[in-house]
Motif scaffolding. Sequence first.
Motif, PDB file in Angstrom:
ATOM      1  N   PRO A 223       6.504   4.634   1.739  1.00 30.64           N
ATOM      2  CA  PRO A 223       6.810   5.999   2.565  1.00 30.64           C
ATOM      3  C   PRO A 223       5.963   6.969   1.904  1.00 30.64           C
ATOM      4  N   ASN A 224       5.549   8.517   1.519  1.00 31.38           N
ATOM      5  CA  ASN A 224       5.336   9.396   1.759  1.00 31.38           C
ATOM      6  C   ASN A 224       6.590   9.454   0.782  1.00 31.38           C
ATOM      7  N   CYS A 225       5.455  10.257  -0.452  1.00 31.19           N
ATOM      8  CA  CYS A 225       6.992  10.613  -1.505  1.00 31.19           C
ATOM      9  C   CYS A 225       8.101  11.644  -1.216  1.00 31.19           C
ATOM     10  N   SER A 226       7.770  12.292  -0.221  1.00 30.19           N
ATOM     11  CA  SER A 226       9.131  13.104   0.309  1.00 30.19           C
ATOM     12  C   SER A 226      10.071  12.484   0.753  1.00 30.19           C
ATOM     13  N   THR A 227       9.749  11.514   2.214  1.00 28.89           N
ATOM     14  CA  THR A 227       9.978  11.257   2.820  1.00 28.89           C
ATOM     15  C   THR A 227      10.687   9.770   1.618  1.00 28.89           C
TER      16      THR A 227
ATOM     17  N   SER B 146      -0.675  16.956   5.783  1.00 33.41           N
ATOM     18  CA  SER B 146       0.116  16.633   7.479  1.00 33.41           C
ATOM     19  C   SER B 146       1.910  15.972   6.606  1.00 33.41           C
ATOM     20  N   GLU B 147       2.316  16.269   5.476  1.00 33.63           N
ATOM     21  CA  GLU B 147       3.728  16.227   5.522  1.00 33.63           C
ATOM     22  C   GLU B 147       4.839  16.418   5.991  1.00 33.63           C
ATOM     23  N   GLU B 148       4.815  17.518   6.939  1.00 34.11           N
ATOM     24  CA  GLU B 148       5.880  17.261   7.493  1.00 34.11           C
ATOM     25  C   GLU B 148       6.013  16.734   8.816  1.00 34.11           C
ATOM     26  N   GLU B 149       5.131  16.209   9.389  1.00 33.53           N
ATOM     27  CA  GLU B 149       5.438  15.333  10.587  1.00 33.53           C
ATOM     28  C   GLU B 149       5.363  14.090   9.786  1.00 33.53           C
ATOM     29  N   LYS B 150       5.209  13.688   8.515  1.00 34.21           N
ATOM     30  CA  LYS B 150       5.237  12.598   8.582  1.00 34.21           C
ATOM     31  C   LYS B 150       6.972  12.088   8.185  1.00 34.21           C
ATOM     32  N   LEU B 151       7.434  13.423   7.289  1.00 30.99           N
ATOM     33  CA  LEU B 151       8.881  13.927   6.833  1.00 30.99           C
ATOM     34  C   LEU B 151       9.625  12.999   7.686  1.00 30.99           C
TER      35      LEU B 151
ATOM     36  N   SER C  73       1.677  17.205  -8.724  1.00 33.86           N
ATOM     37  CA  SER C  73       0.913  16.110  -9.225  1.00 33.86           C
ATOM     38  C   SER C  73       0.634  15.236  -7.575  1.00 33.86           C
ATOM     39  N   GLY C  74       1.235  15.831  -6.510  1.00 32.58           N
ATOM     40  CA  GLY C  74       1.324  14.738  -5.032  1.00 32.58           C
ATOM     41  C   GLY C  74       0.377  15.268  -5.061  1.00 32.58           C
ATOM     42  N   ALA C  75       0.129  16.501  -5.234  1.00 35.72           N
ATOM     43  CA  ALA C  75      -1.845  16.481  -4.380  1.00 35.72           C
ATOM     44  C   ALA C  75      -3.127  16.258  -5.477  1.00 35.72           C
ATOM     45  N   GLY C  76      -2.465  14.880  -6.621  1.00 29.59           N
ATOM     46  CA  GLY C  76      -3.671  14.545  -7.079  1.00 29.59           C
ATOM     47  C   GLY C  76      -4.325  15.172  -8.417  1.00 29.59           C
TER      48      GLY C  76
ATOM     49  N   ASN D 224       6.681  22.240   1.150  1.00 34.35           N
ATOM     50  CA  ASN D 224       6.039  23.601   0.347  1.00 34.35           C
ATOM     51  C   ASN D 224       5.050  22.893  -0.761  1.00 34.35           C
ATOM     52  N   ARG D 225       4.326  24.005  -1.089  1.00 34.11           N
ATOM     53  CA  ARG D 225       4.234  22.998  -2.444  1.00 34.11           C
ATOM     54  C   ARG D 225       4.621  24.433  -3.626  1.00 34.11           C
ATOM     55  N   ILE D 226       4.593  24.094  -5.339  1.00 37.87           N
ATOM     56  CA  ILE D 226       5.475  25.152  -6.103  1.00 37.87           C
ATOM     57  C   ILE D 226       4.897  24.284  -7.215  1.00 37.87           C
TER      58      ILE D 226
ATOM     59  N   GLY E 129       7.626  15.489  -9.771  1.00 40.23           N
ATOM     60  CA  GLY E 129       9.382  15.555  -9.287  1.00 40.23           C
ATOM     61  C   GLY E 129       9.734  16.587  -7.766  1.00 40.23           C
ATOM     62  N   HIS E 130       9.594  16.229  -7.076  1.00 37.74           N
ATOM     63  CA  HIS E 130       9.897  16.785  -5.185  1.00 37.74           C
ATOM     64  C   HIS E 130      11.674  16.810  -5.272  1.00 37.74           C
ATOM     65  N   LEU E 131      12.038  18.234  -5.269  1.00 41.96           N
ATOM     66  CA  LEU E 131      13.164  19.045  -5.117  1.00 41.96           C
ATOM     67  C   LEU E 131      13.218  19.343  -3.952  1.00 41.96           C
TER      68      LEU E 131
ATOM     69  N   SER F 192       0.396  -1.231  -0.360  1.00 47.20           N
ATOM     70  CA  SER F 192       0.141  -0.302  -0.433  1.00 47.20           C
ATOM     71  C   SER F 192       0.678   1.219  -0.294  1.00 47.20           C
ATOM     72  N   ASN F 193       0.277   2.403  -1.147  1.00 48.63           N
ATOM     73  CA  ASN F 193       1.002   3.840  -1.121  1.00 48.63           C
ATOM     74  C   ASN F 193       0.622   4.976   0.266  1.00 48.63           C
ATOM     75  N   SER F 194      -1.298   4.216   0.495  1.00 45.20           N
ATOM     76  CA  SER F 194      -1.802   4.991   1.140  1.00 45.20           C
ATOM     77  C   SER F 194      -0.936   5.120   2.535  1.00 45.20           C
ATOM     78  N   SER F 195      -1.642   6.448   3.291  1.00 45.92           N
ATOM     79  CA  SER F 195      -0.380   6.823   4.424  1.00 45.92           C
ATOM     80  C   SER F 195      -1.607   6.154   5.766  1.00 45.92           C
ATOM     81  N   ASN F 196      -2.542   6.117   4.889  1.00 48.68           N
ATOM     82  CA  ASN F 196      -2.790   4.958   6.956  1.00 48.68           C
ATOM     83  C   ASN F 196      -1.758   4.231   7.692  1.00 48.68           C
TER      84      ASN F 196
ATOM     85  N   LEU G 153      10.313  21.141  -1.556  1.00 51.23           N
ATOM     86  CA  LEU G 153       9.492  22.409  -3.026  1.00 51.23           C
ATOM     87  C   LEU G 153       8.472  20.897  -3.886  1.00 51.23           C
ATOM     88  N   GLN G 154       7.100  20.740  -3.364  1.00 54.87           N
ATOM     89  CA  GLN G 154       6.643  19.841  -3.903  1.00 54.87           C
ATOM     90  C   GLN G 154       5.488  19.990  -5.149  1.00 54.87           C
ATOM     91  N   ALA G 155       5.898  18.933  -6.434  1.00 51.33           N
ATOM     92  CA  ALA G 155       5.249  19.100  -7.422  1.00 51.33           C
ATOM     93  C   ALA G 155       3.297  19.047  -7.308  1.00 51.33           C
TER      94      ALA G 155
END
Length: 344
Positions: free
Chosen positions: A148-152, A201-206, A179-182, A234-236, A241-243, A105-109, A175-177
């Motif tokens: 994990p989460n894509c930024s992790t 809740s990205e920061e907590e996940k990382l 597409s991460g938001a669907g 941050n979303r950009i 592609g997440h930098l 699973s890719n889901s965050s639960n 600096l997140q793309a």
Amino acid sequence: MAVRVGILGATGAVGQRLIQLLEPHPDFDIAALTASESSAGKSYREAAKWRADSPIPANVADITVGPTEPDAVPSDVDLLFSSLPSSVGAAVEPDFCEAGYVVSSNSSNARMAEDVPLVIPEVNADHIDLLEVQRDDRGWDGALVKNPNCSTITFVPTLAALAEFGLEKVHVATLQAVSGAGYDGVTSMEIIDNAIPHIGSEEEKLETESKKLLGEFDGASLQQNDVAVAASCNRIPTIDGHLENVWLEAADELTPEDAAKALEAYPSVDLPSSPDPLIHVFEDLERPQPRLDRNLGGGMAVSVGGIRESTFGLQYNCLAHNTIRGAAGASVLNGELLLENGYL
Ligand code: 11C
């Protein structure tokens, strides 16, 4: 013989990436697709708002999409890839595991649940055997493994490569793309001329997932790593592609040259979706960049550049394709690890 697999949440952005990565795949054949009630009963061609840059694979287009419930999936399907919204995943993934399905699973639960392996095969493949603990705890015939989460996923392989120097403190800014938001993020492009700090809740996940991934598993329990991680997410307005900008304080002396050597030498694993090399190192301070570098290694590589000394230890930038390395490809790789380790 190929393993028959299904996709839960097949019409969403990550579901579509899963179909692209699985058609074809050396070990897996798609045999079932599920989605929400409004899509159930339609052909995949009718149900999916297909946005990928290649056509829907012919053998997938005519599959009838089922509802996301165990009775709707043929019992000869051995592995399910889940890209469900986390609230749906939390509600239904345990039902599938109880019914005997193995779920990657890719889901965050449930990523941080004590008996659920959270795995990047190149970093902590041994954690997969936490499934033995899970089976004892839950009495499931099936199993649940998470990526994990894509930024992790983007920065943890670089920490694993540098762990020999003694990880103490890590600051990471993403600096997140969109597409991460669907789909909504991609189609609306309402973020152009803007950037959004403190997303989801990205920061907590990382901060939490990284400690679990870098933890020690002794066969019975998992001891989380005590590295201190602080994240700013941050979303950009990039598409994919997440930098990430990383500042790393290590216990031992860590020069940019030593870091580059260790990153370049960090091994991939012998699974079909693991790229070789796993980590590309650029000397150019202005690389990696999302548009130029996200597709390295078929979208499964991590790129690193701008390695330099800073006031807070070593500084560098890293990048990965968020919907391939960070999501669909990560789940497929975990499926390959499950197969390799006899869990299918
Ligand atoms: C984003 N990383 O870019 C997110 C999307 O925990 O799997 C994926 C959320 C997750 O917004």
